[in-house]
Design a protein around this motif. Structure first.
Motif, mmCIF file in Angstrom:
data_model
loop_
_atom_site.group_PDB
_atom_site.id
_atom_site.type_symbol
_atom_site.label_atom_id
_atom_site.label_comp_id
_atom_site.label_asym_id
_atom_site.label_seq_id
_atom_site.Cartn_x
_atom_site.Cartn_y
_atom_site.Cartn_z
ATOM 1 N N LEU A 1 0.832 -1.206 0.000
ATOM 2 C CA LEU A 1 0.000 0.000 0.000
ATOM 3 C C LEU A 1 0.865 1.255 0.000
ATOM 4 O O LEU A 1 0.521 2.248 -0.645
ATOM 5 N N ALA A 2 1.983 1.218 0.710
ATOM 6 C CA ALA A 2 2.895 2.360 0.724
ATOM 7 C C ALA A 2 3.449 2.629 -0.670
ATOM 8 O O ALA A 2 3.571 3.790 -1.094
ATOM 9 N N LYS A 3 3.753 1.578 -1.411
ATOM 10 C CA LYS A 3 4.266 1.737 -2.775
ATOM 11 C C LYS A 3 3.184 2.283 -3.708
ATOM 12 O O LYS A 3 3.457 3.153 -4.542
ATOM 13 N N LEU A 4 1.966 1.791 -3.565
ATOM 14 C CA LEU A 4 0.872 2.265 -4.412
ATOM 15 C C LEU A 4 0.543 3.725 -4.122
ATOM 16 O O LEU A 4 0.230 4.496 -5.038
ATOM 17 N N GLU A 5 0.625 4.099 -2.846
ATOM 18 C CA GLU A 5 0.361 5.489 -2.489
ATOM 19 C C GLU A 5 1.469 6.398 -3.014
ATOM 20 O O GLU A 5 1.199 7.481 -3.552
ATOM 21 N N ALA A 6 2.722 5.955 -2.894
ATOM 22 C CA ALA A 6 3.845 6.750 -3.387
ATOM 23 C C ALA A 6 3.788 6.904 -4.903
ATOM 24 O O ALA A 6 4.221 7.925 -5.450
ATOM 25 N N GLY A 7 3.231 5.909 -5.581
ATOM 26 C CA GLY A 7 3.108 5.947 -7.034
ATOM 27 C C GLY A 7 1.907 6.739 -7.524
ATOM 28 O O GLY A 7 1.690 6.835 -8.744
ATOM 29 N N GLY A 8 1.110 7.277 -6.600
ATOM 30 C CA GLY A 8 -0.021 8.109 -6.981
ATOM 31 C C GLY A 8 -1.275 7.351 -7.362
ATOM 32 O O GLY A 8 -2.223 7.944 -7.877
ATOM 33 N N LEU A 9 -1.319 6.044 -7.098
ATOM 34 C CA LEU A 9 -2.491 5.254 -7.463
ATOM 35 C C LEU A 9 -3.532 5.216 -6.341
ATOM 36 O O LEU A 9 -4.717 5.024 -6.610
ATOM 37 N N LEU A 10 -3.084 5.376 -5.109
ATOM 38 C CA LEU A 10 -3.994 5.329 -3.967
ATOM 39 C C LEU A 10 -3.883 6.603 -3.144
ATOM 40 O O LEU A 10 -2.863 7.291 -3.173
ATOM 41 N N THR A 11 -4.934 6.881 -2.424
ATOM 42 C CA THR A 11 -4.925 7.955 -1.438
ATOM 43 C C THR A 11 -5.364 7.378 -0.110
ATOM 44 O O THR A 11 -6.152 6.428 -0.061
ATOM 45 N N GLN A 12 -4.835 7.929 0.972
ATOM 46 C CA GLN A 12 -5.114 7.405 2.313
ATOM 47 C C GLN A 12 -5.904 8.421 3.121
ATOM 48 O O GLN A 12 -5.633 9.618 3.078
#
Length: 226
Positions: free
Chosen positions: A52-63
């Protein structure tokens, strides 16, 4: 030095099976906890947190945080459109776990695609608006006509609010079960909200399926004839 967008990075983020499962779980438009996403991916919570940290850093997810809980969602419409398009591409090449398109007939009929209606009903909705000349098609671009604006306002949807949104009012989204386009954009979201608010349809628990009542289905088919 190579120049241009780094599609390799996006490809690597989506290409991991666990991350792909978590992303598709979020296609229902609901925010999910790391624990829920770990269950969808079939991995431990610790491993899920790393993904999830990688997906968030890649701009695909927001927390988002609510109290002691953390929730994740797709960061924007474009992520959902990209995922749906990739699903359609994979299905058209026979790259499916079972048969092309959703296995559950309810999902093939009507489902949520991030924040708008997909499946047979989603495609019918767009086809009907095009046939009535309320949406004009130019290549892949969709434009709401004056007649379409009148129709939208007659349904009780605030056109000015749609127009002021940073998102396009209407756009195509490749439907991965029908292999044709359905309606996305702020209008697609507003229409799905309308159907639910009217009591015509409701979201299935723990599923992307949208169930129309008998009354709601009759109203939908009459409102969007082919």
């Amino acid at each position: 030095m190579k120049e241009g967008p780094d599609i390799a990075l996006i490809g690597s983020l989506i290409g991991d099976p666990a991350r792909a499962n978590m992303l598709t779980a979020l296609m229902g438009g609901q925010a999910l906890t790391p624990t829920e996403l770990a269950a969808h991916a079939g991995i431990t919570l610790q491993t899920a947190s790393s993904h999830l940290a990688k997906l968030e850093a890649g701009g695909l997810l927001t927390q988002r945080k609510q109290g002691r809980h953390r929730y994740y969602a797709l960061s924007e419409d474009e992520v959902g459109l990209m995922l749906e398009s990739l699903m359609g591409f994979a299905a058209s090449r026979g790259l499916t776990r079972h048969r092309p398109g959703p296995k559950d007939p309810a999902l093939r009929k009507a489902r949520v695609c991030y924040n708008h209606l997909a499946g047979d009903f989603g495609v019918r909705l767009l086809d009907s608006l095009i046939a009535a000349r309320q949406i004009q098609v130019r290549g892949e671009d969709l434009t709401l006509t004056d007649a379409g604006r009148d129709r939208v306002e007659a349904l009780g949807i605030d056109y000015d609010a749609l127009r002021k949104s940073r998102r396009p009012i209407c756009r195509t989204c490749l439907d991965w079960s029908e292999r044709r386009s359905h309606l996305a954009g702020s209008l697609g979201e507003a229409l799905l909200t309308l159907f639910i608010d009217k009591g015509w349809a409701k979201r299935e628990r723990d599923s992307r399926a949208v169930r129309f009542s008998d009354k709601g289905e009759k109203a939908f088919l009459e409102l969007f004839p082919l």
